[in-house]
Motif scaffolding. Structure first.
Motif, PDB file in Angstrom:
ATOM      1  N   ARG A 124      -3.264   9.743  -1.093  1.00  0.00           N
ATOM      2  CA  ARG A 124      -3.049  10.072  -2.500  1.00  0.00           C
ATOM      3  C   ARG A 124      -4.409  10.169  -3.181  1.00  0.00           C
ATOM      4  N   ALA A 125      -4.712  11.367  -3.678  1.00  0.00           N
ATOM      5  CA  ALA A 125      -6.000  11.639  -4.312  1.00  0.00           C
ATOM      6  C   ALA A 125      -5.835  11.711  -5.833  1.00  0.00           C
ATOM      7  N   HIS A 126      -6.974  11.846  -6.541  1.00  0.00           N
ATOM      8  CA  HIS A 126      -7.003  11.951  -8.010  1.00  0.00           C
ATOM      9  C   HIS A 126      -6.316  10.759  -8.660  1.00  0.00           C
ATOM     10  N   CYS A 127      -6.428   9.574  -8.084  1.00  0.00           N
ATOM     11  CA  CYS A 127      -5.751   8.386  -8.618  1.00  0.00           C
ATOM     12  C   CYS A 127      -6.634   7.673  -9.636  1.00  0.00           C
ATOM     13  N   LEU A 128      -6.183   7.595 -10.863  1.00  0.00           N
ATOM     14  CA  LEU A 128      -6.823   6.747 -11.861  1.00  0.00           C
ATOM     15  C   LEU A 128      -6.332   5.308 -11.653  1.00  0.00           C
ATOM     16  N   PRO A 129      -6.965   4.331 -12.303  1.00  0.00           N
ATOM     17  CA  PRO A 129      -6.521   2.936 -12.113  1.00  0.00           C
ATOM     18  C   PRO A 129      -5.035   2.735 -12.368  1.00  0.00           C
ATOM     19  N   GLU A 130      -4.495   3.388 -13.418  1.00  0.00           N
ATOM     20  CA  GLU A 130      -3.071   3.202 -13.693  1.00  0.00           C
ATOM     21  C   GLU A 130      -2.197   3.858 -12.629  1.00  0.00           C
ATOM     22  N   ASP A 131      -2.702   4.934 -11.996  1.00  0.00           N
ATOM     23  CA  ASP A 131      -1.933   5.574 -10.923  1.00  0.00           C
ATOM     24  C   ASP A 131      -1.803   4.641  -9.719  1.00  0.00           C
ATOM     25  N   LYS A 132      -2.900   3.977  -9.362  1.00  0.00           N
ATOM     26  CA  LYS A 132      -2.848   3.024  -8.252  1.00  0.00           C
ATOM     27  C   LYS A 132      -1.892   1.877  -8.577  1.00  0.00           C
ATOM     28  N   LEU A 133      -1.952   1.435  -9.818  1.00  0.00           N
ATOM     29  CA  LEU A 133      -1.092   0.327 -10.243  1.00  0.00           C
ATOM     30  C   LEU A 133       0.378   0.714 -10.137  1.00  0.00           C
ATOM     31  N   GLN A 134       0.703   1.934 -10.576  1.00  0.00           N
ATOM     32  CA  GLN A 134       2.097   2.398 -10.528  1.00  0.00           C
ATOM     33  C   GLN A 134       2.572   2.569  -9.086  1.00  0.00           C
ATOM     34  N   TRP A 135       1.708   3.064  -8.219  1.00  0.00           N
ATOM     35  CA  TRP A 135       2.090   3.244  -6.819  1.00  0.00           C
ATOM     36  C   TRP A 135       2.396   1.895  -6.180  1.00  0.00           C
ATOM     37  N   ILE A 136       1.546   0.900  -6.442  1.00  0.00           N
ATOM     38  CA  ILE A 136       1.779  -0.438  -5.894  1.00  0.00           C
ATOM     39  C   ILE A 136       3.074  -1.025  -6.442  1.00  0.00           C
ATOM     40  N   ALA A 137       3.318  -0.837  -7.745  1.00  0.00           N
ATOM     41  CA  ALA A 137       4.544  -1.370  -8.358  1.00  0.00           C
ATOM     42  C   ALA A 137       5.784  -0.753  -7.722  1.00  0.00           C
ATOM     43  N   ARG A 138       5.744   0.560  -7.452  1.00  0.00           N
ATOM     44  CA  ARG A 138       6.899   1.222  -6.832  1.00  0.00           C
ATOM     45  C   ARG A 138       7.130   0.685  -5.421  1.00  0.00           C
ATOM     46  N   ARG A 139       6.056   0.528  -4.658  1.00  0.00           N
ATOM     47  CA  ARG A 139       6.197   0.029  -3.284  1.00  0.00           C
ATOM     48  C   ARG A 139       6.773  -1.385  -3.276  1.00  0.00           C
ATOM     49  N   GLU A 140       6.235  -2.243  -4.126  1.00  0.00           N
ATOM     50  CA  GLU A 140       6.681  -3.636  -4.116  1.00  0.00           C
ATOM     51  C   GLU A 140       8.089  -3.772  -4.693  1.00  0.00           C
ATOM     52  N   ALA A 141       8.460  -2.879  -5.632  1.00  0.00           N
ATOM     53  CA  ALA A 141       9.837  -2.897  -6.142  1.00  0.00           C
ATOM     54  C   ALA A 141      10.823  -2.481  -5.054  1.00  0.00           C
ATOM     55  N   ALA A 142      10.335  -1.681  -4.103  1.00  0.00           N
ATOM     56  CA  ALA A 142      11.171  -1.253  -2.985  1.00  0.00           C
ATOM     57  C   ALA A 142      11.169  -2.266  -1.848  1.00  0.00           C
ATOM     58  N   GLY A 143      10.583  -3.427  -2.075  1.00  0.00           N
ATOM     59  CA  GLY A 143      10.568  -4.470  -1.055  1.00  0.00           C
ATOM     60  C   GLY A 143       9.506  -4.279   0.006  1.00  0.00           C
ATOM     61  N   GLN A 144       8.411  -3.573  -0.327  1.00  0.00           N
ATOM     62  CA  GLN A 144       7.321  -3.350   0.616  1.00  0.00           C
ATOM     63  C   GLN A 144       6.041  -3.962   0.049  1.00  0.00           C
ATOM     64  N   PRO A 145       5.778  -5.236   0.335  1.00  0.00           N
ATOM     65  CA  PRO A 145       4.579  -5.896  -0.196  1.00  0.00           C
ATOM     66  C   PRO A 145       3.307  -5.154   0.207  1.00  0.00           C
ATOM     67  N   VAL A 146       2.357  -5.063  -0.723  1.00  0.00           N
ATOM     68  CA  VAL A 146       1.144  -4.266  -0.527  1.00  0.00           C
ATOM     69  C   VAL A 146      -0.090  -5.148  -0.564  1.00  0.00           C
TER      70      VAL A 146
END
Length: 625
Positions: A487-509
């Protein structure tokens, strides 16, 4: 580490004195020293134990919260009743030491946010209608104000360039290793640094709306929202305490013998249970330290054992973080690549641009004889021009060559597009008004990156690349490394949102990064790992672990160590529980006296410590295999 100890002694003299005196008292007691009839370990019981008993009582009677403090309080009381003063002092000391380490970790996290706040520009240069320049506080800037930013200064607010050309270091926001050329109409963000060339800008987002302030809020919210894992001993505490108390009271009622009831509490004294987790963690931390990994959070390894996805920043983490010459391409038959490099380096000798400096550095490392440049001119936003050994040399971007009437032949255009597709930055060169070729620069992949990612995949971990760099630069790195997702062009909030989605899906990051822009993601992820050498202080403060020597080859080692540590903890807890309940049964039947019961639980503590100590060398052998 020594600096941390000195800072702690300065900031927390009472805690330092308490633990110091308790450690000395325990050492004297262990050596058999007595002051008349008084065991020195009583000092540790009073200094470290009383606060634990008070907190356990408050939690039990005000919130009906039965946790490890209640377990330890009962252990202390039972140990004191039967005269096991050293055991009581030892448990109290270990628990207070753990609480202190946790408090210091919270203080470190708060310090990291304070450092991030200090990055906020304090002043700005505002231009009045008549062209008069005045220095004002950054918070006084209003939308549509015209500001001037000089070379080396930090951009005070978000805005758009009106006049001037420059290159901006955007690593604070995006993590990009290479500066980005900016011209009128381009956007700039607060907190980024103007490399060279003054420019005027119009303020668009100011105050709390600026990019840097948004990132500060991201770090703060991530810190507040990150849940701590409840210790295994705390999870089981309620049932263990109730079982032991019911057994003691039941024994007293059935047999009518107070001694048996006291013996039940004595053998229940959960020294082995209390020591099961901290001794394993301490041994694992010692092991990790020997491999160049600093563990900052006490439960970081416990959390790491649950991780199945690892997200990497690119620049400074998987790559070296500095541009280097990747390719030299000449299209003139009589001009060898080495000669093109020599002439270009001579023209760039006095350049302030990071790409120009990288070319000069590469040339000096080659050992070739240097050329001397004359009539040097710095052309901000375009490149440089100079006369080298009687030849006019242009080195810069396509705009510079077009401005001087130099056309790019199809052969050069094709090679340039190929290099850009690899994520490389180009410095085009022309000699005497004719296109000569280019020098391509890239951020080199760390030599150990492939080995590290392959090792993680063998551990069953998915690897993901999250970067603020371009798609081409990200894919160029991904083609050389075993990466599952990019995943390219990631601003700090983009990384934060990606991690939140993964962990909400039960995939600890687990997030691994080095830059200031990685701080929110490092804080938000279940586990954050910072590059301790090249990483910013803010990133290191936000993370749970730091690779002291930036050796990412140790990552598979740490993952395997975390999982082994958890197996050791479960083994320790299971053994201590089986031993305690077996001893309770024997005490209820009268087969164990208080003295023999004390020997049983001390033996259990020793076995738990020995089992945990095996972690100190386990991983070294495992890595060798």
């Amino acid at each position: 580490m020594l600096a941390d100890v000195k800072q702690w002694l300065k900031e927390e003299p009472r805690q330092a004195a308490t633990l110091g005196l308790s450690a000395l008292a325990l050492a004297l007691s262990f050596c058999g020293v007595r002051f008349g009839p008084v065991d020195p370990a009583w000092l540790a019981v009073l200094l470290c134990g009383l606060p634990i008993v008070r907190e356990g009582a408050e939690g039990l009677f005000t919130r009906f919260d039965i946790r490890a403090d209640v377990l330890v309080s009962l252990a202390l009381i039972a140990a004191v009743i039967i005269g096991e003063i050293f055991a009581a002092g030892e448990v109290a000391f270990i628990m207070q030491l753990g609480a202190l380490l946790e408090a210091r970790t919270v203080a470190r996290a708060r310090a990291g946010i304070e450092r991030l706040v200090h990055l906020t520009p304090r002043t700005a240069r505002r231009l009045a209608a008549g062209g008069t320049e005045s220095v004002i506080p950054a918070e006084a800037v209003r939308v549509d104000d015209v500001l001037r930013v000089l070379p080396g200064e930090t951009v005070p607010v978000d805005g758009v360039i009106l006049t001037g050309q420059t290159a901006i270091d955007q690593s604070v926001m995006t993590g990009e290793s290479l500066p980005v050329d900016k011209a009128p109409g381009d956007e700039v963000s607060s907190g980024t640094v103007n490399q060279f060339g003054a420019f005027d800008m119009r303020a668009v987002r100011v105050g709390e709306d600026s990019a840097l302030q948004r990132m500060i809020r991201l770090v703060q919210s991530a810190d507040a929202g990150k849940a701590k894992i409840v210790r295994l001993a705390d999870r089981w505490a309620t049932w263990i305490v109730l079982t032991a108390l019911i057994a003691a009271v039941g024994t007293w009622i059935v047999t009518g013998e107070v001694l048996r009831a006291v013996t039940v509490l004595v053998v229940f004294c959960p020294c082995a249970l209390v020591l099961a987790t901290p001794t394993a963690i301490m041994a694992a931390i010692g092991n990790a330290t020997r491999h160049g990994v600093l563990i900052k959070e006490g439960d970081a390894l416990e959390r790491l054992a649950r991780v199945r996805t690892v997200a990497f920043d690119k620049t400074g983490t998987l790559t070296c973080g500095t541009p280097g010459v990747a390719r030299i391409h000449s299209i003139l038959p009589d001009l060898a690549p080495d000669e093109l490099l020599r002439l270009t380096a001579a023209a760039e000798e006095r350049s302030e641009h990071p790409l120009g400096k990288a070319i000069v550095r590469h040339f000096r490392e080659s050992g070739q004889p240097a050329a001397t440049a004359e009539d040097f001119r710095m052309l901000p936003g375009r490149g440089v021009s100079a006369r080298v050994e009687g030849r006019e040399v242009l080195a810069g971007n396509a705009a510079l060559l077009a401005e001087r009437g130099v056309s790019l032949p199809p052969e050069l255009e094709s090679a340039a597009q190929e290099a850009r597709a690899e994520g490389q930055a180009l410095v085009l060169a022309a000699l005497d008004g004719k296109a000569a070729g280019f020098v391509a620069l890239a951020d080199d992949v760390r030599p150990t990156a492939g080995e590290a990612l392959s090792g993680l995949q063998r551990c069953g971990v998915e690897t993901v690349l999250l970067t603020g760099d371009s798609e081409a630069a990200a894919q160029a790195v991904a083609r050389r490394l075993p990466v599952h997702e990019v995943r390219a062009h990631c601003l700090p909030e983009d990384k934060l949102q990606w991690i939140a989605r993964r962990e909400a899906a039960g995939q600890p990051v687990c997030m691994i990064g080095d830059g200031i822009n990685d701080a929110p993601a490092l804080k938000s992820a279940l586990v954050g790992v910072a590059m301790g050498g090249v990483g910013s202080d803010i990133a290191v403060d936000a993370a749970d672990m730091a690779l002291v020597q930036d050796d990412i080859r140790e990552l598979p080692h740490i993952f395997a160590l975390a999982r082994r540590m958890m197996r050791t903890i479960v083994c320790n807890l299971s053994f201590s529980l089986i031993l305690n309940f077996a001893a309770i049964f024997l005490a209820m039947t009268g087969l164990l006296s208080p003295v023999s019961g004390a020997l049983v639980h001390n033996a259990g503590s020793v076995l738990v410590i020995v089992n945990s100590a095996l972690l100190l060398h386990w991983q070294a052998r495992r890595s060798a295999q």
